[in-house]
Write an enzyme that holds these catalytic residues in place. Structure first.
Site, PDB file in Angstrom:
ATOM      1  N   HIS A 117     -12.585 -14.865   9.137  1.00  0.00           N
ATOM      2  CA  HIS A 117     -13.429 -15.131   9.851  1.00  0.00           C
ATOM      3  C   HIS A 117     -14.677 -15.732   9.404  1.00  0.00           C
ATOM      4  O   HIS A 117     -14.887 -15.542   8.380  1.00  0.00           O
ATOM      5  CB  HIS A 117     -13.636 -13.829  10.862  1.00  0.00           C
ATOM      6  N   GLN A 183     -17.801 -12.190  15.177  1.00  0.00           N
ATOM      7  CA  GLN A 183     -17.098 -12.727  14.015  1.00  0.00           C
ATOM      8  C   GLN A 183     -15.737 -13.332  14.299  1.00  0.00           C
ATOM      9  O   GLN A 183     -14.696 -12.754  14.213  1.00  0.00           O
ATOM     10  CB  GLN A 183     -16.684 -11.681  13.012  1.00  0.00           C
ATOM     11  N   ASP A 185     -11.902 -15.229  14.688  1.00  0.00           N
ATOM     12  CA  ASP A 185     -11.144 -15.608  13.632  1.00  0.00           C
ATOM     13  C   ASP A 185     -10.965 -16.886  13.329  1.00  0.00           C
ATOM     14  O   ASP A 185     -10.514 -17.772  14.441  1.00  0.00           O
ATOM     15  CB  ASP A 185     -10.074 -14.645  13.785  1.00  0.00           C
ATOM     16  N   ARG A 213     -12.661 -11.427  -4.087  1.00  0.00           N
ATOM     17  CA  ARG A 213     -12.240 -10.365  -3.431  1.00  0.00           C
ATOM     18  C   ARG A 213     -11.813 -10.934  -2.113  1.00  0.00           C
ATOM     19  O   ARG A 213     -12.733 -11.446  -1.341  1.00  0.00           O
ATOM     20  CB  ARG A 213     -13.133  -9.339  -3.172  1.00  0.00           C
ATOM     21  N   ASP A 215     -11.389 -10.688   1.484  1.00  0.00           N
ATOM     22  CA  ASP A 215     -11.560  -9.796   2.343  1.00  0.00           C
ATOM     23  C   ASP A 215     -10.550  -9.799   3.552  1.00  0.00           C
ATOM     24  O   ASP A 215     -10.313 -10.938   3.809  1.00  0.00           O
ATOM     25  CB  ASP A 215     -13.202 -10.234   3.059  1.00  0.00           C
ATOM     26  N   TYR A 219      -5.060  -9.865   8.009  1.00  0.00           N
ATOM     27  CA  TYR A 219      -5.148 -10.334   9.427  1.00  0.00           C
ATOM     28  C   TYR A 219      -5.280 -11.954   9.489  1.00  0.00           C
ATOM     29  O   TYR A 219      -5.717 -12.314  10.675  1.00  0.00           O
ATOM     30  CB  TYR A 219      -6.328  -9.811  10.069  1.00  0.00           C
ATOM     31  N   LEU A 220      -4.809 -12.493   8.618  1.00  0.00           N
ATOM     32  CA  LEU A 220      -4.990 -14.131   8.708  1.00  0.00           C
ATOM     33  C   LEU A 220      -4.306 -14.787  10.032  1.00  0.00           C
ATOM     34  O   LEU A 220      -4.853 -15.773  10.475  1.00  0.00           O
ATOM     35  CB  LEU A 220      -4.555 -14.911   7.334  1.00  0.00           C
ATOM     36  N   GLU A 222      -1.700 -14.681  13.452  1.00  0.00           N
ATOM     37  CA  GLU A 222      -1.323 -13.954  14.706  1.00  0.00           C
ATOM     38  C   GLU A 222       0.107 -14.150  15.089  1.00  0.00           C
ATOM     39  O   GLU A 222       0.306 -15.654  15.076  1.00  0.00           O
ATOM     40  CB  GLU A 222      -2.304 -14.187  15.812  1.00  0.00           C
ATOM     41  N   GLU A 257      -8.101  -6.981  -0.143  1.00  0.00           N
ATOM     42  CA  GLU A 257      -8.458  -6.005   0.446  1.00  0.00           C
ATOM     43  C   GLU A 257      -7.553  -5.705   1.626  1.00  0.00           C
ATOM     44  O   GLU A 257      -7.606  -6.629   2.585  1.00  0.00           O
ATOM     45  CB  GLU A 257     -10.001  -6.373   0.803  1.00  0.00           C
ATOM     46  N   ASP A 323     -18.176   0.490   2.866  1.00  0.00           N
ATOM     47  CA  ASP A 323     -17.778   0.923   4.122  1.00  0.00           C
ATOM     48  C   ASP A 323     -17.743   2.344   4.387  1.00  0.00           C
ATOM     49  O   ASP A 323     -18.185   3.158   3.489  1.00  0.00           O
ATOM     50  CB  ASP A 323     -16.199   0.225   4.213  1.00  0.00           C
TER      51      ASP A 323
HETATM   52  C1  NOJ Z   1     -14.120  -5.619   5.197  1.00  0.00           C
HETATM   53  C2  NOJ Z   1     -15.286  -5.379   4.717  1.00  0.00           C
HETATM   54  O1  NOJ Z   1     -15.349  -4.363   3.589  1.00  0.00           O
HETATM   55  C3  NOJ Z   1     -16.130  -4.720   5.690  1.00  0.00           C
HETATM   56  O2  NOJ Z   1     -17.626  -4.349   5.240  1.00  0.00           O
HETATM   57  C4  NOJ Z   1     -16.203  -5.696   6.943  1.00  0.00           C
HETATM   58  O3  NOJ Z   1     -17.131  -5.390   7.932  1.00  0.00           O
HETATM   59  C5  NOJ Z   1     -14.844  -6.230   7.265  1.00  0.00           C
HETATM   60  N1  NOJ Z   1     -13.940  -6.594   6.397  1.00  0.00           N
HETATM   61  C6  NOJ Z   1     -15.186  -7.516   8.168  1.00  0.00           C
HETATM   62  O4  NOJ Z   1     -15.420  -8.531   7.298  1.00  0.00           O
END
Ligand code: NOJ
Length: 560
Positions: A117, A183, A185, A213, A215, A219-220, A222, A257, A323
């Site tokens: 996103h 945000q 997508d 990394r 992120d 979820y890329l 749908e 992630e 997080d």
């Molecule tokens: C994972 C990140 O670690 C987190 O901080 C973020 O809010 C979400 N992805 C969305 O990008």
């Protein structure tokens, strides 16, 4: 072939493609680390000034949270420009100078690649919302006339959003977002989107960044009648990304992630042809469960489920990050248990997790902290340490969202914890004032002066780990002694064998280990180089104090 690199780590051989297996990773946010220009926000120049500190800690790779232009409504994960630096943190030149200096000190740099996103302020979204439905630019994002599509996709930020669709008043249509509504997508079915993102990847890798990394990797894409997570199309794109990187660059890391069930998490490593590494999300909450239940079984089952991975791949292990401590993938019963024992105060809970740092979670208990780090640094994988956790920093659960674990680094007892000389009211977040974790006593300067501090202990254990390749690269043989309070395993690499024995309970324990296959060898306790009795065919007997753990090198007996 490798493309040109502006800078690369000094002491690293280009041939060592598996560097991430031996790394000690330190995660930080530039904005929270050190402010060099007194505006209350950390910056690259400040970070540069602190690289010596990180080298002395034994860090070999830094993972930087997003530092790109952004409205900062999700701490930078809402990117408004992929190839620039947020002006508050400095300039692209400052970033390059930092990268060069990190490499000179032998420290690699991993940055964020937020594929899924952008911010709604990104020019791509601004252009999309004004373009005609079905047009090339409009289709950079995922649109719908109704908010009913993909009903099986869960809402992740469930404390803040009630749907994955939001209405855009300009486009007069709904757009899809797995995270905050600001945000949107990106639409991975659009080849131009994929190509544009590969350009971003090239931009940073050409500059010399050592790893990305990825992120929100699951979820890329749908698809109808799915949860829109971990789809085959998503894996296919990640494999394409891997090929793209391998063809152009040498020795770079793609780190997924993916917070998913064990089998779905492992899938991000493919057959060694997808990501090089992934965070071990299945293990993390189970470490916390195990030490509260005083039973090794949650750790054992998580390790068993994640042991088999391609030879070139690696887990990234972590205790805490920026997080919430996510409990999403636990059973309802386990989640309730962890909430009850670690977050009785509802204010400590957010989404499906707990917004606390490591030390407060462990009630500031040094024995439990050391045990957790002893496991983090010896279980199969590469350890990732969250900034501030090496000095036992506290948190502030009252500042909203996950910000309470993102407060300024505590360097000293001076104004603003030595983080910044700005007016304290100008800081991007207040420093920790909780009496138990006040920056006046929990800070780097104080701990540097005390050889018994957590910081010094961390330096020692990190240095010890770095002396033994088996920790990063070795096989893992889980022992299963009768006493469930004790976790024991042997890490082996070539001629090196390391036995780890850990007492996850708060009481003294004894254990009999079946070490028959090592008969004739001598366990040498690694911290003190203390020789233990030789191993024989019969069970090996060890006693452990509360929360104790031992690392033994199993060495051949020297003739007297
Ligand atoms: C994972 C990140 O670690 C987190 O901080 C973020 O809010 C979400 N992805 C969305 O990008």
């Amino acid at each position: 072939m490798a493309s040109e690199r502006n800078s690369e780590p000094a002491q690293t051989a280009k041939t060592d493609r598996l560097w991430y297996k031996d790394a000690i990773v330190y995660q930080l946010h530039v904005r929270a680390f050190r402010d060099s220009n007194a505006d209350g926000v950390g910056d690259f120049r400040g970070l540069c000034d602190k690289l010596d500190y990180l080298r002395d800690l034994g860090v070999t790779a830094l993972w930087l949270l997003p530092f790109y232009p952004s409205p900062l409504k999700d701490d930078g994960y809402d990117i408004a420009h992929y190839t620039k630096v947020h002006p508050a943190y400095g300039t692209l030149r400052d970033f390059q100078a930092f990268l060069k200096e990190a490499h000179r000190l032998g420290i690699r740099v991993i940055t964020e690649m937020v594929l899924n996103h952008t911010s709604d302020q990104h020019p791509w979204f601004q252009r999309a919302r004004q373009s005609k439905p079905g047009s090339r630019y409009r289709d950079f994002y995922v649109w719908s006339d109704t908010p009913d599509r993909y009903p099986d996709a869960r809402v992740i930020f469930k404390d803040f959003e009630h749907s994955n669709w939001s209405w855009d008043t300009v486009a007069k249509a709904y757009y899809w977002h797995r995270f905050y509504s600001h945000q949107p997508d990106l639409n991975f079915d659009h080849s131009e989107v994929r190509r544009s993102l590969l350009d971003v990847v090239d931009f940073w890798l050409d500059m010399g960044v050592d790893g990305l990394r990825l992120d929100a990797a699951p979820y890329l894409y749908e698809r109808d009648d799915t949860t829109c997570e971990n789809l085959p199309e998503t894996h296919a794109f990640l494999k394409e990304l891997r090929r793209h990187v391998d063809e152009r660059y040498e020795g770079r890391l793609l780190l997924a992630e993916a917070n998913a069930r064990p089998e779905d998490t492992v899938a991000y490593l493919g057959d060694g042809d997808e990501c090089h590494a992934a965070f071990n999300f299945p293990l993390m909450p189970r470490l916390f469960m195990a030490i509260h239940m005083e039973d090794r079984r949650p750790i054992l089952s998580a390790i068993e489920q994640t042991l088999e991975i391609p030879a070139s791949c690696q887990w990234m292990l972590f205790l805490r990050n920026h997080d919430e401590l996510t409990l999403e993938m636990l059973s309802d019963e386990d989640r309730e248990y962890v909430y009850r024992v670690y977050a009785e105060d509802p204010q400590a809970r957010v989404n499906s997790g707990i917004r606390r740092r490591l030390t407060p979670l462990l009630a500031n208990n040094r024995r439990r902290l050391e045990l957790m780090y002893g496991l983090l640094l010896s279980l199969p994988g590469t350890p990732v340490v969250y900034y501030g956790d090496e000095i036992g920093m506290g948190d502030n659960i009252y500042v909203g969202d996950r910000n309470g674990v993102r407060t300024p680094m505590q360097w000293s007892g001076d104004r603003n914890a030595g983080f910044s000389s700005a007016n304290p009211q100008r800081l991007f977040l207040p420093v920790i004032l909780d009496p138990e974790y006040h920056y006046g006593s929990v800070n780097v300067e104080m701990q540097q002066k005390n050889p018994h501090s957590l910081l010094w202990w961390m330096r020692r254990i990190v240095a010890l780990r770095k002396q033994h390749t088996a920790f990063g690269r070795g096989s893992t043989h889980l022992l299963e002694p009768d006493n469930h309070h004790v976790l024991a395993y042997v890490r082996r690499f070539r001629r090196e064998a390391i036995l780890v024995v850990a007492n996850v309970s708060r009481f003294v324990q004894h254990v009999e280990l079946d070490l028959g296959q090592y008969a004739g060898m001598v366990p040498i306790e690694l911290f003190g180089r203390t020789r233990f009795p030789v191993i024989r065919e019969e069970p090996y007997f060890i006693t452990l104090g509360p929360h104790d753990f031992y690392w033994f090198a199993l060495e051949r007996q020297r003739p007297d």
